[in-house]
Design an enzyme around this catalytic site. Structure first.
Site, PDB file in Angstrom:
ATOM      1  N   CYS A 243       0.830  -1.209   0.000  1.00 56.81           N
ATOM      2  CA  CYS A 243       0.000   0.000   0.000  1.00 56.81           C
ATOM      3  C   CYS A 243       0.867   1.263   0.000  1.00 56.81           C
ATOM      4  CB  CYS A 243      -0.914  -0.052   1.228  1.00 56.81           C
ATOM      5  SG  CYS A 243      -1.815   1.466   1.555  1.00 56.81           S
TER       6      CYS A 243
ATOM      7  N   CYS B 225      -0.107   3.972   2.544  1.00 59.07           N
ATOM      8  CA  CYS B 225       0.260   3.545   3.904  1.00 59.07           C
ATOM      9  C   CYS B 225       1.694   3.962   4.219  1.00 59.07           C
ATOM     10  CB  CYS B 225       0.144   2.021   4.040  1.00 59.07           C
ATOM     11  SG  CYS B 225      -1.526   1.370   3.803  1.00 59.07           S
TER      12      CYS B 225
END
Length: 107
Positions: A32, A35
């Site tokens: 991700c 993230c």
């Protein structure tokens, strides 16, 4: 100076739900991109709010039970727990100011 720590399905109840201080849980994954973008911001907030807020990270892929229990579908998702209950949910990468605006009323 505090930093983020890691929780798992096995340690979640003790580290998050039983915590005396509010806990911000960062549900993230290695793949991700957003993230990874907010990780340094969360480290800064953890250091600045040491003693008032605990920030923990949970690997979404390695811990399927907890994200499923709390309906975490998109990443990153940040859930703020206070007294064992979710009091705030933030989805997606947000700037530090926006994160603090959502968190500070609960501290």
């Amino acid at each position: 100076m505090s930093s983020t720590t890691t929780v798992t399905d096995a340690t979640f109840d003790a580290e998050v739900l039983a915590s005396e201080t509010p806990v911000l849980v960062d549900f993230w994954a290695e793949w991700c991109g957003p993230c990874k973008m907010i990780a340094p911001v969360l480290d800064q907030i953890a250091a600045e709010q040491d003693g008032k807020l605990k920030i923990v990270k949970m690997d979404y892929d390695a811990n399927p039970l907890t994200p499923g229990k709390y309906g975490v579908l998109g990443l990153p998702t940040l859930l703020l727990y206070k007294g064992g209950e979710v009091v705030e949910q933030i989805t997606g990468a947000k700037p530090k100011r926006a994160l603090l605006k959502a968190i500070e009323p609960h501290l």
